[in-house]
Design an enzyme around this catalytic site. Structure first.
Site, PDB file in Angstrom:
ATOM      1  N   GLN A 317     -52.411  17.187 -38.329  1.00 50.30           N
ATOM      2  CA  GLN A 317     -52.730  15.996 -39.109  1.00 50.30           C
ATOM      3  C   GLN A 317     -51.510  15.075 -39.202  1.00 50.30           C
ATOM      4  OE1 GLN A 317     -55.467  14.748 -40.318  1.00 50.30           O
ATOM      5  NE2 GLN A 317     -54.515  13.078 -41.465  1.00 50.30           N
ATOM      6  N   GLU A 318     -50.329  15.654 -39.280  1.00 52.94           N
ATOM      7  CA  GLU A 318     -49.119  14.850 -39.416  1.00 52.94           C
ATOM      8  C   GLU A 318     -48.745  14.146 -38.112  1.00 52.94           C
ATOM      9  OE1 GLU A 318     -47.339  13.915 -41.829  1.00 52.94           O
ATOM     10  OE2 GLU A 318     -47.920  15.183 -43.509  1.00 52.94           O
ATOM     11  N   SER A 319     -48.766  14.873 -37.006  1.00 49.96           N
ATOM     12  CA  SER A 319     -48.172  14.313 -35.789  1.00 49.96           C
ATOM     13  C   SER A 319     -48.949  14.577 -34.511  1.00 49.96           C
ATOM     14  CB  SER A 319     -46.768  14.908 -35.602  1.00 49.96           C
ATOM     15  OG  SER A 319     -46.857  16.290 -35.255  1.00 49.96           O
ATOM     16  N   TYR A 444     -56.558  13.048 -45.906  1.00 47.70           N
ATOM     17  CA  TYR A 444     -55.546  13.962 -45.375  1.00 47.70           C
ATOM     18  C   TYR A 444     -55.951  15.419 -45.609  1.00 47.70           C
ATOM     19  CZ  TYR A 444     -50.746  15.925 -45.068  1.00 47.70           C
ATOM     20  OH  TYR A 444     -49.622  16.645 -44.758  1.00 47.70           O
TER      21      TYR A 444
END
EC number: 4.2.2.n1
Length: 489
Positions: A317-319, A444
């Site tokens: 999800q972050e990168s 998120y």
């Protein structure tokens, strides 16, 4: 009243199955004083309820916190209602479950059973769940929108699930209809075969497809097939109706107070927020990128106490597992750490995957440990992830708003509703930390949970990640798993 416990389980870990839908409601009379008989006296004497089920993700399986699944949850609640413990035993297919009940080796069959009054030696509860049979097919084939489009396709269904009954009824109107049936496969097996090209289509139930579609993004929705069926519990006939009557009253009460709808929503009510394209991209990254970092996530999980798949989902999800990712605000690395956070954690190189993953896991642990002791279980985990995204101060502000609105600040469901209000001046003007893009942590956390579900499903099924999109060789022959139902021309 003792809690239900599982005393026995034979594992048959194949994929997804739950069936049902649409026979007229039965036994809707007001609850009557339950009768007594020898079967009920025997159940009381042994002090446990014997339930025959199937070990599938939509009925009964071992989850992160122990046994779970829609049928398990219902059976556990029923056992508690009766003041009994719960013993669940599993069989690999519907026919064997029903035979165990018919022979009196189980008190109840609870295995996504279609309500079929033509079966001898059985009686049924009121309908539990109503859902629609669907035709699904392989993406890339010509669109399948009606029965005429099924001509020439290799179609399959699960024997005993009730979908064969629908197909047989349609065959009277369309005698050229032919399909294959198996009692050795599960829904996920059929969908896998559609993806790899050994099947063109299958008949499954609506909720099964809704639950599985993100795991099999190359399987496309076709059209509703026939009339709905109903799912019910089965009881042995000829042994009196004391247990059946108690089940009727129990299920009626769950329906009346809304609990049954809540359970259905919990197990089968996922929103389609992660569409096919996103799922296909994720699965391709699982195959191509994750193996390079899987050991680092596992090590970080051992050090931090989290499930490695949850950390991997957060990293995606972050990168999208890009160790050199950089945001316009200067957040960098696979776990997208800010420079102050990295310095606090002792991360000297945010672009180093090992340091980033270790630092991200420790930061998530910090967020979780800094939350009030009043937040427990998964609520604590989801709020820690939200804090990872939006910051602990804004999360506390959202908890205050949730409480002002009459919600529970210790429940993620209530805080999730409050977070987007941090974008509204009417609300953020009253908070300590002011404006925040509060809708983002909601999405998120939601996405991480779904990525985690996909990874957990694959891991639990002991499938290699690349098998989800891989095509089998043309000479692979699994015809022995199916019986062909020929046309009736």
């Amino acid at each position: 009243m003792p809690k239900a416990v599982v005393t026995h389980l034979r594992r048959h870990p194949r994929g997804y199955l739950l069936t049902c839908v649409g026979v007229a409601l039965m036994w809707l009379a007001l609850p009557q004083p339950p009768p007594h008989n020898a079967q009920w006296d025997a159940i009381q004497a042994r002090a446990f309820l014997a339930v025959q089920t199937r070990n599938t993700p939509t009925t009964y399986y071992e989850g992160r916190h122990g046994p779970t699944g829609f049928e398990y949850d219902l059976a556990r609640r029923f056992a508690e209602h009766l003041g009994l413990s719960l013993s669940m035993d599993s069989e690999p297919n519907v026919e064997q479950v029903l035979e165990a009940v018919r022979q009196g080796n189980a008190d109840i069959g609870a295995a996504a059973l279609p309500l079929d009054l033509s079966r001898s030696g059985l009686i049924y509860s009121r309908p539990i769940l109503n859902l629609q049979p669907l035709v699904v097919y392989r993406r890339g084939l010509p669109p399948v929108r009606d029965i005429d489009d099924l001509r020439g396709l290799s179609i399959a269904s699960i024997r005993g699930s009730g979908t064969g009954q629908v197909l047989r009824e349609l065959q009277q109107e369309f005698p050229e209809l032919s399909w294959k049936e198996s009692n050795e496969l599960e829904i996920a097996d059929l969908l896998q075969r559609i993806e790899n090209g050994s099947l063109d289509a299958a008949v499954v139930y609506q909720h099964q497809f809704k639950t599985n579609r993100l795991f099999f993004p190359e399987v496309e929705l076709g059209f509703p097939l026939g009339e709905p069926l109903s799912m019910a519990w089965a009881f042995p006939a000829g042994q009196g109706a004391a247990l059946q009557q108690r089940a009727q009253d129990f299920l009626h009460a769950l329906q009346r107070d809304g609990t049954l709808d809540e359970l259905i929503g919990h197990y089968f009510g996922h929103d389609d927020y992660l569409e096919y394209v996103g799922a296909r991209i994720f699965i391709s990254h699982v195959r191509e990128k994750l193996p390079e970092y899987a050991d680092l996530f596992r090590q970080a999980a051992r050090d931090s106490g989290f499930d490695w798949k949850l950390l991997a989902a957060l990293g995606y999800q972050e990168s999208h597992w890009d160790p050199e990712a950089t945001s316009p605000t200067g957040v960098r690395g696979l776990m997208m750490l800010t420079n102050p956070t990295a310095e606090e954690l002792g991360v000297s190189d945010r672009l180093d995957p090992a340091q980033s993953i270790d630092g991200g896991a420790r930061y998530l642990r910090q967020m979780k440990e800094r939350l009030p002791d009043s937040i427990n279980g998964d609520d604590r985990l989801w709020m820690a992830m939200a804090a990872y995204n939006v910051g602990l101060g804004h999360l506390y502000d959202a908890r205050d708003i949730a409480e002002q609105r009459g919600g529970d600040p210790n429940r993620w469901a209530d805080v999730r509703e409050a977070l987007p209000l941090l974008q509204n001046s009417e609300w953020y003007s009253q908070t300590r930390h002011g404006y925040a893009r509060g809708g983002e942590p909601v999405i998120y956390v939601r996405n991480i949970r779904r990525y985690y579900e996909i990874l957990d499903y694959v891991d639990r099924s002991q499938q290699q990640f690349h098998q989800l999109n891989e095509r089998l060789p043309d000479d692979d022959d699994d015809s022995h798993l199916f019986d062909v139902v020929p046309p009736v021309l």
